[in-house]
Design a protein around this motif. Structure first.
Motif, PDB file in Angstrom:
ATOM      1  N   THR A 406       1.022  -1.066   0.089  1.00 62.36           N
ATOM      2  CA  THR A 406       0.014  -0.023   0.144  1.00 62.36           C
ATOM      3  C   THR A 406       0.926   1.275   0.017  1.00 62.36           C
ATOM      4  N   GLY A 407       1.914   1.128   0.552  1.00 64.27           N
ATOM      5  CA  GLY A 407       2.741   2.462   0.769  1.00 64.27           C
ATOM      6  C   GLY A 407       3.411   2.495  -0.450  1.00 64.27           C
ATOM      7  N   MET A 408       3.824   1.521  -1.083  1.00 66.93           N
ATOM      8  CA  MET A 408       4.490   1.456  -2.466  1.00 66.93           C
ATOM      9  C   MET A 408       3.677   1.942  -3.525  1.00 66.93           C
ATOM     10  N   ARG A 409       2.308   1.597  -3.522  1.00 63.53           N
ATOM     11  CA  ARG A 409       1.356   2.416  -4.662  1.00 63.53           C
ATOM     12  C   ARG A 409       1.113   3.597  -4.162  1.00 63.53           C
ATOM     13  N   THR A 410       1.026   4.125  -2.980  1.00 61.49           N
ATOM     14  CA  THR A 410       0.649   5.419  -2.558  1.00 61.49           C
ATOM     15  C   THR A 410       1.884   6.431  -2.865  1.00 61.49           C
ATOM     16  N   ALA A 411       3.060   6.177  -2.765  1.00 65.65           N
ATOM     17  CA  ALA A 411       4.379   6.726  -3.214  1.00 65.65           C
ATOM     18  C   ALA A 411       4.365   6.772  -4.655  1.00 65.65           C
ATOM     19  N   LEU A 412       4.163   5.513  -5.491  1.00 69.10           N
ATOM     20  CA  LEU A 412       3.984   5.602  -6.706  1.00 69.10           C
ATOM     21  C   LEU A 412       3.074   6.507  -7.443  1.00 69.10           C
ATOM     22  N   ARG A 413       1.799   6.470  -7.034  1.00 66.84           N
ATOM     23  CA  ARG A 413       0.689   7.376  -7.559  1.00 66.84           C
ATOM     24  C   ARG A 413       1.007   8.659  -7.115  1.00 66.84           C
ATOM     25  N   HIS A 454      17.505  -2.266  -2.064  1.00 71.97           N
ATOM     26  CA  HIS A 454      17.888  -3.367  -1.077  1.00 71.97           C
ATOM     27  C   HIS A 454      16.952  -4.507  -1.371  1.00 71.97           C
ATOM     28  N   GLY A 455      15.933  -4.374  -2.336  1.00 68.56           N
ATOM     29  CA  GLY A 455      15.196  -5.509  -2.454  1.00 68.56           C
ATOM     30  C   GLY A 455      14.310  -5.715  -1.284  1.00 68.56           C
ATOM     31  N   GLU A 456      13.722  -4.713  -0.785  1.00 63.99           N
ATOM     32  CA  GLU A 456      12.805  -4.632   0.404  1.00 63.99           C
ATOM     33  C   GLU A 456      11.666  -5.780   0.300  1.00 63.99           C
ATOM     34  N   ARG A 457      11.691  -6.525   1.352  1.00 60.00           N
ATOM     35  CA  ARG A 457      10.446  -7.339   1.471  1.00 60.00           C
ATOM     36  C   ARG A 457       9.513  -6.634   2.315  1.00 60.00           C
ATOM     37  N   PHE A 458       8.264  -6.560   1.612  1.00 59.13           N
ATOM     38  CA  PHE A 458       6.781  -5.984   2.173  1.00 59.13           C
ATOM     39  C   PHE A 458       6.244  -6.798   3.196  1.00 59.13           C
ATOM     40  N   ALA A 459       5.491  -5.970   3.921  1.00 59.88           N
ATOM     41  CA  ALA A 459       4.541  -6.926   4.987  1.00 59.88           C
ATOM     42  C   ALA A 459       3.718  -7.797   4.442  1.00 59.88           C
ATOM     43  N   GLU A 460       3.140  -7.592   3.193  1.00 61.99           N
ATOM     44  CA  GLU A 460       2.322  -8.431   2.516  1.00 61.99           C
ATOM     45  C   GLU A 460       3.030  -9.871   1.881  1.00 61.99           C
ATOM     46  N   GLY A 461       4.354  -9.630   1.918  1.00 57.22           N
ATOM     47  CA  GLY A 461       5.165 -10.865   1.287  1.00 57.22           C
ATOM     48  C   GLY A 461       5.848 -10.569   0.266  1.00 57.22           C
ATOM     49  N   PRO A 462       5.438  -9.952  -0.907  1.00 59.90           N
ATOM     50  CA  PRO A 462       6.379  -9.820  -2.222  1.00 59.90           C
ATOM     51  C   PRO A 462       7.489  -8.846  -1.928  1.00 59.90           C
ATOM     52  N   THR A 463       8.541  -9.016  -2.457  1.00 58.36           N
ATOM     53  CA  THR A 463       9.804  -8.436  -2.743  1.00 58.36           C
ATOM     54  C   THR A 463       9.636  -7.051  -3.605  1.00 58.36           C
ATOM     55  N   MET A 464      10.303  -6.179  -3.401  1.00 60.31           N
ATOM     56  CA  MET A 464      10.703  -4.981  -4.569  1.00 60.31           C
ATOM     57  C   MET A 464      11.241  -5.782  -5.546  1.00 60.31           C
ATOM     58  N   SER A 465      10.817  -5.436  -6.678  1.00 64.14           N
ATOM     59  CA  SER A 465      11.684  -5.655  -7.718  1.00 64.14           C
ATOM     60  C   SER A 465      11.097  -4.851  -8.983  1.00 64.14           C
ATOM     61  N   VAL A 466      11.964  -4.680 -10.163  1.00 63.21           N
ATOM     62  CA  VAL A 466      11.601  -4.070 -11.195  1.00 63.21           C
ATOM     63  C   VAL A 466      10.279  -4.476 -11.963  1.00 63.21           C
ATOM     64  N   ARG A 467      10.069  -5.566 -11.986  1.00 65.97           N
ATOM     65  CA  ARG A 467       8.800  -6.427 -12.239  1.00 65.97           C
ATOM     66  C   ARG A 467       7.652  -5.920 -11.662  1.00 65.97           C
ATOM     67  N   LEU A 468       7.777  -5.939 -10.249  1.00 64.55           N
ATOM     68  CA  LEU A 468       6.636  -5.408  -9.208  1.00 64.55           C
ATOM     69  C   LEU A 468       6.253  -4.041  -9.788  1.00 64.55           C
ATOM     70  N   PHE A 469       7.254  -3.030  -9.807  1.00 64.08           N
ATOM     71  CA  PHE A 469       7.353  -1.712  -9.833  1.00 64.08           C
ATOM     72  C   PHE A 469       6.690  -1.594 -11.318  1.00 64.08           C
ATOM     73  N   GLU A 474       2.008   0.492 -14.665  1.00 61.69           N
ATOM     74  CA  GLU A 474       1.321   0.341 -15.692  1.00 61.69           C
ATOM     75  C   GLU A 474      -0.058   0.699 -15.302  1.00 61.69           C
ATOM     76  N   ASP A 475      -0.552   0.181 -14.016  1.00 59.95           N
ATOM     77  CA  ASP A 475      -1.920   0.535 -13.526  1.00 59.95           C
ATOM     78  C   ASP A 475      -2.001   2.196 -13.221  1.00 59.95           C
ATOM     79  N   GLU A 476      -1.055   2.566 -12.713  1.00 59.14           N
ATOM     80  CA  GLU A 476      -1.061   4.144 -12.563  1.00 59.14           C
ATOM     81  C   GLU A 476      -1.186   4.943 -13.807  1.00 59.14           C
ATOM     82  N   ILE A 477      -0.595   4.624 -14.833  1.00 57.50           N
ATOM     83  CA  ILE A 477      -0.603   5.164 -16.305  1.00 57.50           C
ATOM     84  C   ILE A 477      -1.911   4.974 -16.869  1.00 57.50           C
ATOM     85  N   ALA A 478      -2.437   3.805 -16.563  1.00 61.51           N
ATOM     86  CA  ALA A 478      -3.835   3.425 -17.359  1.00 61.51           C
ATOM     87  C   ALA A 478      -4.827   4.530 -16.152  1.00 61.51           C
ATOM     88  N   LEU A 479      -4.611   4.408 -15.111  1.00 60.13           N
ATOM     89  CA  LEU A 479      -5.524   5.426 -14.163  1.00 60.13           C
ATOM     90  C   LEU A 479      -5.580   6.856 -14.691  1.00 60.13           C
TER      91      LEU A 479
END
Length: 530
Positions: A406-413, A454-469, A474-479
Motif C-alpha cells: 500500500t505504501g509503495m502504491r501510494t508513493a508511486l501514485r 535493497h530488495g525490500e520485502r513488504f509486509a504482505e510478502g512480495p519483494t520489491m523488484s523492477v517487475r513489481l514496480f 502500468e496500473d497508474e498510467i492507465a488510471l
C-alpha cells in the motif's frame, strides 16, 4: 552581453540598472556557488564510503561560546503563531491575506512551476502585496515573506555570459529590486525564507549575496532579514554555525519535516540499516524526528531565535463533515505537541487550517501569561549549551511500521500524478486528502529507490523488484489516462520517475531533471538577462 533569442521575463521586471545589477550579482557569486555544489558532492561521496555526519571540530568555539545572540527580530516578525505557505499566485495571495495568518510565505520553490510567465506573475503579485504591507506587529496584520529557489537550481531563461543564472540570484534580485524599497519605506522590510541549506558556508554565500544585492540596489545595509528552513540532515549538525554566520539577519529556524526525511534518504539511503518503513507509519514523536525538532527548539532558545514548527500536509477543503473534523483534530494534536515542545508557531498549507494551527499556541501563551516578545526577552538570559546527539539524529532503527505494498502504491501514485500535473503547470495538488508539492515527489521517489536497491520485502510478502514496480506503474498510467492526462506530459513523468527509481545512483534532486523536461517542452533553451 548575449544576443537574446527571445525576450527574457526579467526584462519585464527590471529596468536597465536592475538588469546590470543582476548580471553583476550573478558573476560575483557564481564561482563560490559552484564550489559549494561541488562540496555537496564531495561530502556525499565520503558518506557513501562510510563516513558519518557529525559536529565540526573547527567551529567548536562558536558552539561553546555562551554569549553571542542573533539580532532582535523586526517588529512585524515577533508575532508568528501561524505562517501560511502557498504558491506565489494572485489567488493564493488573496486567500492568505484574507484569512489572518501572521505571515504569508510566498513560495517560489516547491509550490510554483518555474515557467517564465508564472515567475513574472509571482513577482508582480509579491510587489502588489508589498505595497500594502506595513511594519505593524498587531495580530491580524499579515507579514510578507518570500521563499526563493534553492542554491542548486538554475534559471534556464536568464543567461549571463552564455550560462544559466542561479535561480536564487534571479529570485532575490527581482524581489529586492521590485519590492525592497517599498517595504522599507512602509516600516517593514524584505524578508526571505532560505531553503535547502547544508552548511554554514552556504549560509555565508546567502549573506554575501544579500549584502551585494542591497549595495547594488541602494537599499539600507542589512534590511533583508531571513528565516531558515532546516530541511537537510547536514544542516542539523551546523545549526549554531549557520545562525552565527547570519546573526545580523536571521529571525527564525523552521522544521521542514518531510524534506528532512528526504534528505536522510538521500544521504544514508544506500545503507541497508537505514531503510525506512512507510512514511505514513511513523510520526513526529518517534525518536528520529523528535531529536531533530528538539535540537531546533533548544538551539533557537539559546541564541534568541524564533522556532517555527513544520507544516502538516492535510487538506481541509469542502463542507465541515466528519473527514474535515478528523483533519482538524489531527492538525490540532500536531500543533499542541509543537507548542508544548517550545516552538513559537508553525506553518500551515491551507487557509482553512490557520485558526486550527493558531489555537494551541494561543492557549499556551495565555496559560503562561506571555507573548512572543516576552518569550524572546526571556531567552536573552543564559541558556544551557546545546548537546547534539549525533547517533540519535540518524537512528531510524526504532521507527514503527514496515514497508507495505500500500505504501509503495501510494508513493508511486502521488509521484506520477504530481509530476504529470507539475509539467502541466500545477505547483500544488490535493491527492488523497493531502496537499502535495515537489517535496512529495522527492521523498516518495527516494523511498521507492531505496526499497528497490535493497530488495525490500513488504509486509504482505512480495519483494520489491523492477517487475513489481513496472506492473504497478502500468496500473497508474492507465488510471491517469482515464482521468484525461495529456499523453506527452504523462510519458515525460513516467520517464522521470522510472529513471530515478531504477538508477544505480539517484539524482540528488529530481526537480532539476523535471525542470529540464519543462524547458524542453517550452521549446526554448533560454535567453540572456537583457
Amino acid at each position: 552581453m548575449n544576443t537574446p533569442r527571445s525576450r527574457s521575463f526579467v526584462a519585464d521586471l527590471l529596468d536597465e540598472g536592475g538588469l546590470a545589477a543582476l548580471e553583476t550579482l550573478e558573476r560575483a557569486t557564481r564561482e563560490e556557488r559552484a564550489a559549494l555544489l561541488q562540496a555537496r558532492k564531495d561530502l556525499a561521496r565520503r558518506v557513501h564510503a562510510g563516513e558519518d555526519l557529525g559536529l565540526l571540530p573547527e567551529t567548536a568555539d562558536i558552539r561553546t561560546d555562551p554569549d553571542w545572540r542573533v539580532a532582535p527580530p523586526p517588529a512585524d516578525l515577533t508575532y508568528r503563531l501561524v505562517e501560511l505557505a502557498t504558491p506565489a499566485t494572485a489567488e493564493a495571495a488573496k486567500a492568505a491575506l484574507a484569512v489572518g495568518a501572521d505571515v504569508w510565505v510566498a513560495d517560489l520553490e516547491d509550490m510554483l512551476v518555474p515557467t517564465p510567465d508564472r515567475l513574472l506573475a509571482a513577482q508582480q503579485v509579491i510587489e502588489e502585496t508589498a505595497a500594502t504591507r506595513t511594519g505593524d506587529p498587531a495580530p491580524g496584520v499579515t507579514t510578507l515573506m518570500v521563499r526563493p529557489r534553492g542554491l542548486h537550481l538554475p534559471e534556464a531563461h536568464v543567461l549571463v555570459d552564455g550560462t544559466p543564472a542561479s535561480a536564487s540570484v534571479v529570485d532575490v534580485l527581482c524581489f529586492l529590486a521590485r519590492s525592497g524599497r517599498r517595504l522599507v519605506e512602509n516600516g517593514s522590510g524584505p524578508y526571505l525564507y532560505l531553503p535547502k541549506l547544508e552548511s554554514w558556508q552556504e549560509a555565508r554565500w546567502w549573506g554575501d549575496l544579500l549584502t551585494r544585492a542591497e549595495e547594488l540596489l541602494g537599499l539600507p545595509a542589512g534590511c533583508t532579514r531571513v528565516s531558515i528552513l532546516v530541511e537537510t540532515v547536514q544542516a542539523a549538525y551546523q545549526l549554531e554555525e549557520i545562525l552565527h554566520t547570519l546573526r545580523d539577519r536571521v529571525t527564525g529556524l523552521t522544521a521542514g519535516r518531510w524534506d528532512y526525511v528526504f534528505s536522510h534518504l538521500r544521504t544514508y539511503g544506500h545503507r541497508p540499516e537505514h531503510a525506512l518503513p512507510d512514511v505514513a507509519s511513523f510520526t513526529m514523536n518517534t525518536r528520529f524526528l523528535r531529536t531533530y525538532t528538539e535540537l531546533i527548539v533548544r538551539t533557537c532558545h539559546r541564541r534568541g531565535v524564533q522556532a517555527i514548527g513544520g507544516p502538516i500536509s492535510l487538506s481541509a477543503s469542502g463542507p465541515f463533515d466528519e473527514s474535515v473534523a478528523m483533519t482538524h483534530a489531527r492538525v490540532h494534536r500536531d500543533k499542541a505537541r509543537e507548542a508544548a515542545q517550545g516552538f513559537d508557531g508553525a506553518w500551515a498549507l491551507h487557509p482553512a487550517l490557520v485558526p486550527v494551527v493558531r489555537a494551541p499556541f494561543e492557549v499556551r501563551d495565555e496559560r503562561a501569561g506571555s507573548g512572543a516578545q516576552e518569550r524572546l526577552r526571556h531567552r536573552d538570559e543564559s541558556q544551557p549549551e546545546v548537546v547534539v546527539d549525533a547517533h540519535a539524529l540518524r537512528d531510524v532503527s526504532t521507527l514503527p511500521g514496515s514497508a507495505t505494498l500500500t505504501g509503495m502504491r501510494t508513493a508511486l501514485r502521488s509521484s506520477l500524478t504530481y509530476l504529470t500535473g507539475w509539467l502541466a503547470g500545477e505547483g500544488t495538488l490535493t491527492i488523497s486528502g493531502h496537499i502535495e508539492d515537489f517535496g512529495t515527489v522527492e521523498l516518495a521517489r527516494m523511498q521507492l529507490w531505496q526499497w528497490m536497491l535493497h530488495g525490500e520485502r513488504f509486509a504482505e510478502g512480495p519483494t520489491m523488484s523492477v517487475r513489481l514496480f513496472d506492473r504497478m506503474l502500468e496500473d497508474e498510467i492507465a488510471l491517469l489516462r482515464r482521468r484525461g492526462a495529456r499523453e506527452d506530459l504523462l510519458q515525460h513523468a513516467v520517464r522521470l520517475l522510472r529513471d530515478s527509481v531504477l538508477a544505480e545512483e539517484p539524482p540528488p534532486f529530481l526537480c532539476t531533471l523535471a525542470y529540464e523536461a519543462l524547458v524542453s517542452l517550452e521549446g526554448t533553451a533560454g535567453t540572456s538577462a537583457a
